[in-house]
Motif scaffolding. Structure first.
Motif, PDB file in Angstrom:
ATOM      1  N   LEU A  83      22.877  78.608  71.232  1.00  8.22           N
ATOM      2  CA  LEU A  83      24.236  78.166  70.930  1.00  8.22           C
ATOM      3  C   LEU A  83      24.927  78.968  69.837  1.00  8.22           C
ATOM      4  O   LEU A  83      26.125  78.794  69.618  1.00  8.22           O
ATOM      5  CB  LEU A  83      24.219  76.689  70.518  1.00  8.22           C
ATOM      6  CG  LEU A  83      23.680  75.704  71.559  1.00  8.22           C
ATOM      7  CD1 LEU A  83      23.537  74.320  70.953  1.00  8.22           C
ATOM      8  CD2 LEU A  83      24.579  75.665  72.788  1.00  8.22           C
TER       9      LEU A  83
ATOM     10  N   ILE B  84      25.717  76.233  65.061  1.00  8.86           N
ATOM     11  CA  ILE B  84      25.116  74.922  65.322  1.00  8.86           C
ATOM     12  C   ILE B  84      24.381  74.395  64.098  1.00  8.86           C
ATOM     13  O   ILE B  84      24.197  73.181  63.945  1.00  8.86           O
ATOM     14  CB  ILE B  84      24.163  74.994  66.539  1.00  8.86           C
ATOM     15  CG1 ILE B  84      23.773  73.593  67.020  1.00  8.86           C
ATOM     16  CG2 ILE B  84      22.943  75.822  66.213  1.00  8.86           C
ATOM     17  CD1 ILE B  84      24.925  72.752  67.473  1.00  8.86           C
TER      18      ILE B  84
ATOM     19  N   ASN C 289      25.779  67.432  66.431  1.00  8.26           N
ATOM     20  CA  ASN C 289      25.483  68.038  67.725  1.00  8.26           C
ATOM     21  C   ASN C 289      24.202  68.852  67.725  1.00  8.26           C
ATOM     22  O   ASN C 289      23.965  69.625  68.659  1.00  8.26           O
ATOM     23  CB  ASN C 289      26.653  68.923  68.165  1.00  8.26           C
ATOM     24  CG  ASN C 289      27.882  68.113  68.491  1.00  8.26           C
ATOM     25  OD1 ASN C 289      27.801  67.060  69.110  1.00  8.26           O
ATOM     26  ND2 ASN C 289      29.049  68.592  68.060  1.00  8.26           N
TER      27      ASN C 289
ATOM     28  N   VAL D  84      23.909  69.949  74.738  1.00  3.69           N
ATOM     29  CA  VAL D  84      24.997  70.409  73.877  1.00  3.69           C
ATOM     30  C   VAL D  84      25.555  71.681  74.503  1.00  3.69           C
ATOM     31  O   VAL D  84      24.797  72.559  74.933  1.00  3.69           O
ATOM     32  CB  VAL D  84      24.505  70.686  72.445  1.00  3.69           C
ATOM     33  CG1 VAL D  84      25.644  71.210  71.574  1.00  3.69           C
ATOM     34  CG2 VAL D  84      23.905  69.428  71.838  1.00  3.69           C
TER      35      VAL D  84
ATOM     36  N   THR E  36      28.618  74.909  74.391  1.00  6.62           N
ATOM     37  CA  THR E  36      29.603  75.675  73.638  1.00  6.62           C
ATOM     38  C   THR E  36      30.146  76.778  74.528  1.00  6.62           C
ATOM     39  O   THR E  36      29.534  77.137  75.541  1.00  6.62           O
ATOM     40  CB  THR E  36      28.986  76.279  72.362  1.00  6.62           C
ATOM     41  OG1 THR E  36      30.022  76.840  71.559  1.00  6.62           O
ATOM     42  CG2 THR E  36      27.969  77.367  72.688  1.00  6.62           C
TER      43      THR E  36
ATOM     44  N   TYR F  66      31.239  72.749  69.357  1.00  5.84           N
ATOM     45  CA  TYR F  66      30.175  72.211  70.205  1.00  5.84           C
ATOM     46  C   TYR F  66      30.527  70.813  70.682  1.00  5.84           C
ATOM     47  O   TYR F  66      31.306  70.097  70.058  1.00  5.84           O
ATOM     48  CB  TYR F  66      28.853  72.183  69.429  1.00  5.84           C
ATOM     49  CG  TYR F  66      28.479  73.528  68.861  1.00  5.84           C
ATOM     50  CD1 TYR F  66      27.792  74.467  69.621  1.00  5.84           C
ATOM     51  CD2 TYR F  66      28.859  73.889  67.562  1.00  5.84           C
ATOM     52  CE1 TYR F  66      27.477  75.712  69.109  1.00  5.84           C
ATOM     53  CE2 TYR F  66      28.552  75.132  67.047  1.00  5.84           C
ATOM     54  CZ  TYR F  66      27.859  76.039  67.823  1.00  5.84           C
ATOM     55  OH  TYR F  66      27.552  77.268  67.335  1.00  5.84           O
TER      56      TYR F  66
END
Length: 476
Positions: free
Chosen positions: A374, A378, A384, A400, A402, A411
């Protein structure tokens, strides 16, 4: 008009102003009462919740550090000459009921902005009877606080099939019960990560099923979870895919070579069909369809750890071709979806991973694994964090995401739609007639007839390219 006339009109103006204010208040009360009567019991509960939060705000804000003393009023004297109490400024708030809880819009004041509201988030969640709150800056001077009551991600819903004209991959709903989908136009690719058993393969199967009934879409499947693809999770999809290969890197290498050949030949095919090499200008057709390359557990095709010689060469070749697909496929209608448990550099080349704009991460044990899928942002988004979702009783199917338009690089958590595994084989079988192999034939090779005869006598029929003759000159 004389001063006497002005004074005589003052009471009349005051009466008119009071009448207007009373009418305005009565109208607001009437509208609120009408909406309350018309609402369902669930909506009424949300409305009462929002009213309670709004009513208690002036007492709550100073206690959680969201009010400030007006410095200009310190040391001020009252009419008796005594020091007056400084004025405490409380930010204005408007609270709205939502299906998932409440939404509050706060007007910021000096020294009370988005950072201060974020720090007070835990206290606000407790005071507002919410499971969690999420804070974001709407625009200059406005902060939005979303208070989630319960956990909407615990609610299951069927997988949503896209409309025929919609080029998206649906996922499911977020904590605010909004549907999340990944647009396919100009998409460089998707990386899917997470621990086994949380739903990676089912999500990728759902993506295939959502487009399987379109003749202008074809599929190339690499099932890295099993040696014989007929008996794995993707075996049921074989009738609709151009091919399904197992975890053998050499077989995968042959198929990746074919996909790269498709990429190299497609610009000419597009120009011949539509006069331009830009795939998404006119969209997929049966002649030049959208090709989804689904690689499940792709580390089995790209991990060189412990390999030497020919085996390592095959894997390195796979890496180069995966990189070609991720970098050149976006504008030519060939989109790679790469799934593996941990999107680190040994499982997937970073040149591939970092070029995939959408990241999907199911629960992970560590924040490092989540960051690989991610991005580094993050680490700062605690609500998240996928490493906090490791609970199979409640979070199977929660991920999750993105890189989706509308998130602004941030996110979002998503509850993936439910897919009926028992009905999937029948659905795939009903679309098998739409399968077409669109990979162009390989260019013919020039071979040495004597070499072919020698190979046939040795028990092999693999033609070899003719080697250029070497001329040597003797020293005089």
């Amino acid at each position: 008009m004389s001063a006497t006339d002005s004074l005589s009109l003052a009471p009349l103006v005051a009466v008119i102003a009071l009448a207007v204010l009373a009418a305005w208040g009565a109208a607001r009360l009437f509208i609120a009462t009408y909406r309350y009567i018309r609402a369902t019991p669930f909506q009424r509960a949300r409305m009462r919740h929002a009213w309670a939060v709004s009513r208690r705000w002036r007492r709550l804000a100073p206690n959680v550090g969201l009010a400030r003393v007006d410095e200009n009023t310190k040391g001020r004297k009252d009419w008796q000459g005594k020091t007056a109490k400084p004025v405490t400024v409380v930010p204005k708030i408007r609270v709205f009921p939502e299906p998932w809880g409440i939404r509050a819009v706060i007007k910021t004041i000096p020294k009370v902005g988005v950072e201060e509201v974020e720090k007070a988030g835990g206290w606000l969640a407790d005071a507002w009877d919410c499971q969690t709150v999420e804070v974001r800056r709407l625009k200059a001077g406005l902060v939005e606080v979303r208070g989630i009551v319960g956990n909407p991600l615990d609610e299951h819903a069927p997988y949503a099939w896209p409309d025929a004209d919609d080029w998206v991959l649906p996922m499911g709903h977020n904590p605010w019960m909004r549907q999340v989908a990944i647009p396919l136009r100009q998409l460089s690719g998707i990386k899917v990560a997470g621990l086994p058993g949380y739903g990676k393969t089912m999500l990728m199967l759902a993506w295939m099923a959502s487009l399987a009934n379109r003749a202008n879409v074809q599929f190339a499947i690499f099932d890295g979870k099993t040696s014989d693809a007929r008996y794995g999770d993707w075996g049921q999809a074989g009738d609709r895919a151009m091919f399904v290969v197992g975890d053998n890197p050499e077989t995968a290498n042959q198929r990746l070579t074919e996909l790269v050949r498709l990429l190299k030949d497609r610009p000419a095919a597009l120009v011949e069909e539509r006069g331009t090499h830009k795939f998404w200008k006119h969209g997929p057709t049966e002649t030049n369809p959208l090709v989804l390359v689904l690689m499940d557990e792709c580390h089995n095709y790209a991990d060189t750890k412990g390999l030497t010689g020919k085996d390592k060469q095959v894997i390195e070749s796979n890496q180069r071709m995966m990189q070609t697909i991720s970098k050149e496929g976006r504008g030519l209608g060939v989109i790679g979806i790469f799934g593996t448990q941990k999107q680190t550099g040994d499982a997937i080349p970073t040149a591939v991973r970092d070029n995939l704009e959408v990241g999907v991460c199911f629960p992970t044990f560590t924040i490092d694994a989540a960051e690989a899928a991610l991005g580094s942002g993050i680490r700062k988004d605690e609500p998240n964090d996928p490493s906090k979702l490791v609970d199979k009783e409640s979070n199977v199917g929660v991920c999750v995401v993105t890189g989706v338009p509308g998130l602004g690089g941030q996110y979002d958590r998503v509850r993936v739609g439910d897919l009926d595994e028992d009905q999937l084989p029948g659905f795939i079988a009903s679309t098998a007639h739409l399968r077409r192999d669109v990979i162009p034939a390989a260019a013919p090779t020039v071979v040495d007839a004597s070499t072919v005869q020698a190979d046939e006598s040795a028990g092999t029929s693999v033609p070899l390219q003719k080697k250029p003759a070497r001329h040597s000159r003797k020293a005089s």
